[in-house]
Design a protein around this motif. Structure first.
Motif, PDB file in Angstrom:
ATOM      1  N   ASP A 153       0.834  -1.076  -0.018  1.00  0.00           N
ATOM      2  CA  ASP A 153      -0.288  -0.012  -0.024  1.00  0.00           C
ATOM      3  C   ASP A 153       0.717   0.920  -0.211  1.00  0.00           C
ATOM      4  O   ASP A 153       0.640   2.708  -1.011  1.00  0.00           O
ATOM      5  N   LEU A 154       1.878   1.481   0.684  1.00  0.00           N
ATOM      6  CA  LEU A 154       2.653   2.097   0.883  1.00  0.00           C
ATOM      7  C   LEU A 154       3.421   2.659  -1.201  1.00  0.00           C
ATOM      8  O   LEU A 154       3.295   3.865  -0.748  1.00  0.00           O
ATOM      9  N   LEU A 155       3.929   1.783  -0.874  1.00  0.00           N
ATOM     10  CA  LEU A 155       4.222   2.032  -2.503  1.00  0.00           C
ATOM     11  C   LEU A 155       3.441   2.431  -3.966  1.00  0.00           C
ATOM     12  O   LEU A 155       4.172   2.985  -4.120  1.00  0.00           O
ATOM     13  N   LEU A 156       2.358   1.563  -3.374  1.00  0.00           N
ATOM     14  CA  LEU A 156       1.436   1.945  -4.759  1.00  0.00           C
ATOM     15  C   LEU A 156       0.767   3.425  -4.177  1.00  0.00           C
ATOM     16  O   LEU A 156       0.771   4.678  -4.868  1.00  0.00           O
ATOM     17  N   ALA A 157       0.889   4.518  -3.013  1.00  0.00           N
ATOM     18  CA  ALA A 157       0.971   5.670  -2.843  1.00  0.00           C
ATOM     19  C   ALA A 157       1.966   6.570  -3.821  1.00  0.00           C
ATOM     20  O   ALA A 157       1.873   7.197  -3.813  1.00  0.00           O
ATOM     21  N   ARG A 209       0.992   8.718  -6.061  1.00  0.00           N
ATOM     22  CA  ARG A 209       1.198  10.711  -5.536  1.00  0.00           C
ATOM     23  C   ARG A 209       2.379  11.577  -6.399  1.00  0.00           C
ATOM     24  O   ARG A 209       2.655  12.226  -6.587  1.00  0.00           O
ATOM     25  N   THR A 210       3.630   9.979  -6.713  1.00  0.00           N
ATOM     26  CA  THR A 210       4.801  10.491  -7.501  1.00  0.00           C
ATOM     27  C   THR A 210       3.861  11.208  -9.245  1.00  0.00           C
ATOM     28  O   THR A 210       4.963  12.176  -9.222  1.00  0.00           O
ATOM     29  N   ARG A 262       1.847  11.664  -9.904  1.00  0.00           N
ATOM     30  CA  ARG A 262       0.630  13.252 -10.004  1.00  0.00           C
ATOM     31  C   ARG A 262       1.528  14.571  -9.413  1.00  0.00           C
ATOM     32  O   ARG A 262       0.656  16.054 -10.049  1.00  0.00           O
ATOM     33  N   GLY A 263       2.938  14.528  -9.417  1.00  0.00           N
ATOM     34  CA  GLY A 263       3.960  16.116  -9.075  1.00  0.00           C
ATOM     35  C   GLY A 263       3.752  16.222  -7.834  1.00  0.00           C
ATOM     36  O   GLY A 263       3.444  17.374  -7.407  1.00  0.00           O
ATOM     37  N   VAL A 264       3.230  15.265  -6.560  1.00  0.00           N
ATOM     38  CA  VAL A 264       2.531  15.751  -5.143  1.00  0.00           C
ATOM     39  C   VAL A 264       3.319  15.399  -4.772  1.00  0.00           C
ATOM     40  O   VAL A 264       3.966  14.107  -4.478  1.00  0.00           O
ATOM     41  N   SER A 265       3.986  15.870  -2.900  1.00  0.00           N
ATOM     42  CA  SER A 265       4.677  15.232  -1.716  1.00  0.00           C
ATOM     43  C   SER A 265       4.082  13.845  -1.908  1.00  0.00           C
ATOM     44  O   SER A 265       2.188  13.197  -1.695  1.00  0.00           O
ATOM     45  N   PRO A 266       4.741  12.206  -1.589  1.00  0.00           N
ATOM     46  CA  PRO A 266       4.219  11.310  -1.380  1.00  0.00           C
ATOM     47  C   PRO A 266       3.593  11.141  -0.098  1.00  0.00           C
ATOM     48  O   PRO A 266       3.090  10.125  -0.056  1.00  0.00           O
ATOM     49  N   PHE A 267       4.136  12.027   0.997  1.00  0.00           N
ATOM     50  CA  PHE A 267       3.584  12.577   2.219  1.00  0.00           C
ATOM     51  C   PHE A 267       1.669  12.330   2.056  1.00  0.00           C
ATOM     52  O   PHE A 267       1.179  13.443   3.462  1.00  0.00           O
ATOM     53  N   SER A 268       1.513  13.241   1.060  1.00  0.00           N
ATOM     54  CA  SER A 268       0.063  13.542   1.166  1.00  0.00           C
ATOM     55  C   SER A 268      -0.842  12.755   0.939  1.00  0.00           C
ATOM     56  O   SER A 268      -0.505  11.936   1.188  1.00  0.00           O
ATOM     57  N   ALA A 269      -1.827  13.593   1.771  1.00  0.00           N
ATOM     58  CA  ALA A 269      -3.100  12.571   1.857  1.00  0.00           C
ATOM     59  C   ALA A 269      -3.860  12.570   0.501  1.00  0.00           C
ATOM     60  O   ALA A 269      -3.913  13.003  -0.256  1.00  0.00           O
ATOM     61  N   ASP A 270      -4.475  10.796   0.627  1.00  0.00           N
ATOM     62  CA  ASP A 270      -5.840  10.517  -0.870  1.00  0.00           C
ATOM     63  C   ASP A 270      -6.577   9.569  -0.770  1.00  0.00           C
ATOM     64  O   ASP A 270      -6.558   9.171   0.731  1.00  0.00           O
ATOM     65  N   LYS A 271      -7.262   9.248  -1.458  1.00  0.00           N
ATOM     66  CA  LYS A 271      -8.895   8.517  -1.059  1.00  0.00           C
ATOM     67  C   LYS A 271      -8.467   7.074  -1.645  1.00  0.00           C
ATOM     68  O   LYS A 271      -9.468   7.043  -1.856  1.00  0.00           O
ATOM     69  N   MET A 272      -6.925   6.599  -2.336  1.00  0.00           N
ATOM     70  CA  MET A 272      -6.768   5.266  -3.017  1.00  0.00           C
ATOM     71  C   MET A 272      -5.792   4.202  -2.455  1.00  0.00           C
ATOM     72  O   MET A 272      -5.557   3.920  -3.464  1.00  0.00           O
TER      73      MET A 272
END
Length: 384
Positions: free
Chosen positions: A298-302, A306-307, A309-319
């Motif tokens: 789950d961590l690697l997929l996130a 996020r990368t 999408r050009g956002v921080s790997p620590f930013s939150a989402d619902k995926m």
């Protein structure tokens, strides 16, 4: 593990470990209600956000109750003559108590004031460094190259810098992985309990095959107290939850899982398994990978998602994986129980490989995987 030169009397202290785990669970269960009241007064409350599943404000700080339960379990273990060996021959329990206390304090601050990701990462690295300072690090690592006609693969002997760096990397990865899957009621606590229980069983097996080497007592103790803390917290956290564990709880679970996995697998003595038995040599790594698989996947997929999408790997989402199960059509409870099933298959399947005939284990786990896949896709098939 690396032999300590001291061996315990014959017989496994299973009853003592069960007692410690149950006492930890009871203490955590009783303390969680008090911590809930404290969280409300302290202002550590999670208000619903767009990416959240819950729809009402929910108090956090459950990790504080879990840590206090772990402290109680460790205190009991120190008073039991059999389990006191874990304290007499290593600093592993002390490292977990100090590092765990610090990471819970960081989590409490985050649950209340929402710390930024870099500050939390620095705190996580510091806590992992405390484990290394007290001797929790990888000493040996099996790799699938460098063997000969009599042995598959080879064993690398790591120096303090290499072993410490690997231990810190594993700890920080697990801390964030557990934190990432803490998105449904009871999910992180249940996965943590399953992983800790599997690690405890593997550690007891190590005690058997090593002839009672006292160096193997500490990983079982760390895993047993963690499993008890998760078990005691689950009645308050399973859907519908009355309290969230917050970052204080998810980071504590990750840190203790890393400590238990490292002490159980990172010090495994290759002579115990036999250099010609590839499956046996892989056993310690299989346990760690099985424990890591779901949260780290789950961590690697996130991070990838996020990368891109050009956002921080620590930013939150619902995926996350649990969000995807909800999208398929599973209810919250069914999604959590389904992830429990996958975690059990992976963790205890890896343990079974070290104990039973591999062909039988493959058949049983294969049937379990088939059942899990069918249950996972049923809602989508119904919709079609």
């Amino acid at each position: 593990m690396i032999p300590t030169g001291e061996f315990a009397p014959a017989g496994l202290p299973v009853r003592e470990y069960l007692l410690v785990g149950l006492v930890t669970a009871v203490l955590t269960f009783l303390l969680t209600g008090l911590v809930r009241l404290f969280a409300i007064r302290f202002g550590a409350v999670a208000y619903p956000r767009q990416r959240d599943v819950h729809v009402v404000p929910m108090p956090r700080l459950g990790g504080l109750a879990m840590y206090l339960g772990v402290c109680g379990g460790m205190l009991l273990a120190h008073q039991l003559p059999v389990l006191r060996r874990a304290f007499d021959y290593s600093f592993d329990p002390t490292a977990v108590l100090i590092g765990g206390g610090l990471i819970v304090a960081i989590g409490v601050l985050d649950d209340r004031f929402e710390l930024d990701s870099l500050t939390k990462l620095a705190g996580q690295t510091t806590c992992a460094g405390i484990l290394v300072l007290y001797g929790i690090q990888w000493l040996v690592l099996w790799v699938p190259w460098g063997g000969d006609e009599n042995a598959f693969g080879s064993v690398l002997i790591l120096d303090q810098n290499q072993g410490g760096l690997l231990a810190i990397l594993l700890a920080v990865t697990l801390i964030n992985a557990i934190n990432f899957i803490d998105g449904l009621d009871g999910l992180a606590a249940g996965v943590g309990m399953i992983a800790a229980a599997a690690t405890a069983v593997f550690s007891l097996h190590l005690l058997t095959v090593s002839g009672g080497d006292v160096g193997n007592y500490s990983p079982a103790l760390i895993a047993a107290t963690l499993a008890g803390a998760c078990l005691g917290f689950l009645p308050h956290n399973f859907q519908p939850a009355r309290l969230f564990m917050g970052d204080s709880g998810s980071m504590l679970i990750g840190l203790m899982l890393a400590a238990a996995s490292t002490t159980a697998s990172g010090r495994a003595n290759p002579s115990i398994w036999g250099l010609t038995d590839a499956i046996a040599l892989l056993s310690p790594l299989l346990i760690v990978m099985a424990v890591l698989f779901i949260p780290v996947l789950d961590l690697l997929l996130a991070i990838i998602r996020r990368t891109r999408r050009g956002v921080s790997p620590f930013s939150a989402d619902k995926m996350h994986l649990h969000h995807r199960l909800l999208e398929i059509g599973h209810s919250q409870r069914r999604a959590v129980l389904l992830i429990y099933l996958w975690a059990c298959l992976l963790a205890f399947g890896a343990v079974a490989v070290t104990v039973y005939d591999i062909s039988a284990v493959v058949w049983v786990v294969g049937v379990g995987v088939l059942i899990a896949v069918i249950i996972s896709v049923i809602p989508r098939l119904r919709s079609r």
